[in-house]
Design a protein around this motif. Structure first.
Motif, PDB file in Angstrom:
ATOM      1  N   LEU A 181       2.313 -17.438 -39.085  1.00  0.00           N
ATOM      2  CA  LEU A 181       2.703 -16.383 -40.174  1.00  0.00           C
ATOM      3  C   LEU A 181       4.107 -16.471 -40.276  1.00  0.00           C
ATOM      4  CD1 LEU A 181       0.459 -13.462 -39.416  1.00  0.00           C
ATOM      5  CD2 LEU A 181      -0.029 -15.293 -40.865  1.00  0.00           C
ATOM      6  N   THR A 182       4.847 -17.108 -41.537  1.00  0.00           N
ATOM      7  CA  THR A 182       6.285 -17.068 -41.641  1.00  0.00           C
ATOM      8  C   THR A 182       6.418 -17.625 -43.023  1.00  0.00           C
ATOM      9  OG1 THR A 182       8.285 -18.386 -41.009  1.00  0.00           O
ATOM     10  CG2 THR A 182       6.002 -19.589 -41.160  1.00  0.00           C
ATOM     11  N   ASP A 183       7.494 -16.855 -43.398  1.00  0.00           N
ATOM     12  CA  ASP A 183       7.954 -16.977 -44.929  1.00  0.00           C
ATOM     13  C   ASP A 183       9.081 -18.054 -44.866  1.00  0.00           C
ATOM     14  OD1 ASP A 183       6.057 -15.626 -46.613  1.00  0.00           O
ATOM     15  OD2 ASP A 183       7.202 -13.690 -45.666  1.00  0.00           O
ATOM     16  N   GLY A 196       2.547 -17.736 -45.436  1.00  0.00           N
ATOM     17  CA  GLY A 196       3.359 -16.597 -45.722  1.00  0.00           C
ATOM     18  C   GLY A 196       2.714 -15.347 -46.253  1.00  0.00           C
ATOM     19  N   SER A 197       3.647 -14.429 -46.629  1.00  0.00           N
ATOM     20  CA  SER A 197       3.209 -13.237 -47.082  1.00  0.00           C
ATOM     21  C   SER A 197       2.372 -12.945 -48.005  1.00  0.00           C
ATOM     22  CB  SER A 197       4.498 -12.250 -47.404  1.00  0.00           C
ATOM     23  OG  SER A 197       5.649 -12.168 -46.440  1.00  0.00           O
ATOM     24  N   VAL A 234      -1.117 -13.981 -46.944  1.00  0.00           N
ATOM     25  CA  VAL A 234      -1.661 -13.108 -46.140  1.00  0.00           C
ATOM     26  C   VAL A 234      -2.394 -11.881 -47.070  1.00  0.00           C
ATOM     27  CG1 VAL A 234      -1.210 -10.980 -44.562  1.00  0.00           C
ATOM     28  CG2 VAL A 234      -0.231 -13.104 -44.020  1.00  0.00           C
ATOM     29  N   VAL A 235      -1.815 -11.648 -48.147  1.00  0.00           N
ATOM     30  CA  VAL A 235      -2.309 -10.748 -49.200  1.00  0.00           C
ATOM     31  C   VAL A 235      -3.726 -11.310 -49.776  1.00  0.00           C
ATOM     32  CG1 VAL A 235      -1.903  -9.671 -51.438  1.00  0.00           C
ATOM     33  CG2 VAL A 235      -0.241  -9.564 -49.489  1.00  0.00           C
ATOM     34  N   LEU A 274       6.107  -7.547 -53.563  1.00  0.00           N
ATOM     35  CA  LEU A 274       6.667  -8.635 -52.891  1.00  0.00           C
ATOM     36  C   LEU A 274       7.675  -9.244 -53.591  1.00  0.00           C
ATOM     37  CD1 LEU A 274       3.993 -10.122 -50.588  1.00  0.00           C
ATOM     38  CD2 LEU A 274       5.989  -8.904 -49.874  1.00  0.00           C
ATOM     39  N   SER A 322      10.836  -6.114 -52.506  1.00  0.00           N
ATOM     40  CA  SER A 322      11.141  -6.681 -51.171  1.00  0.00           C
ATOM     41  C   SER A 322      12.265  -7.324 -51.275  1.00  0.00           C
ATOM     42  CB  SER A 322       9.823  -7.203 -50.549  1.00  0.00           C
ATOM     43  OG  SER A 322       9.887  -8.582 -51.104  1.00  0.00           O
ATOM     44  N   LEU A 372      12.136 -10.084 -49.585  1.00  0.00           N
ATOM     45  CA  LEU A 372      11.699 -11.561 -49.635  1.00  0.00           C
ATOM     46  C   LEU A 372      11.789 -12.294 -50.928  1.00  0.00           C
ATOM     47  CD1 LEU A 372       9.473 -13.537 -48.219  1.00  0.00           C
ATOM     48  CD2 LEU A 372       7.706 -12.538 -49.839  1.00  0.00           C
TER      49      LEU A 372
END
Length: 95
Positions: free
Chosen positions: A24-26, A43-44, A47-48, A69, A73, A75
């Motif tokens: 898990l990484t952006d 990434g985020s 995950v969503v 997001l 955010s 991000l």
């Protein structure tokens, strides 16, 4: 080439040592390094989408989170990328 931070290197090493295929990484540099080592970076947004597909989030909840997001955010994510994630959510409705 960007250097990775110690924590990023440790996360990649932990995935490899525990035979975990997903990281898990952006961060784009970490994503590239993970792919090079045979890991699948998520990434985020991913995950969503996954949370929606597995029933953890409803479609309206996932839509709000994806929009937040992009708009609220820290991000860095473009509206085009968010729209791709929204299309992925909609694809689930067609299955």
């Amino acid at each position: 080439m960007q250097t990775l931070h110690r924590g990023e290197v440790a996360a990649i090493a932990l995935c490899r040592s525990l035979a975990i295929e997903v990281l898990l990484t952006d961060d784009m540099a970490v994503r590239r390094a993970a792919r090079t080592l045979g890991l699948r970076p998520v990434g985020s947004l991913g995950v969503v989408v996954r949370a929606y597909k597995t029933g953890v989030l409803s479609l309206p909840e996932a839509d709000v989170i994806l929009d937040d997001l992009c708009s609220r955010s820290s991000l860095y994510v473009t509206r085009a990328i968010v729209e791709m994630a929204v299309e992925e959510l909609r694809r689930r409705l067609d299955e």
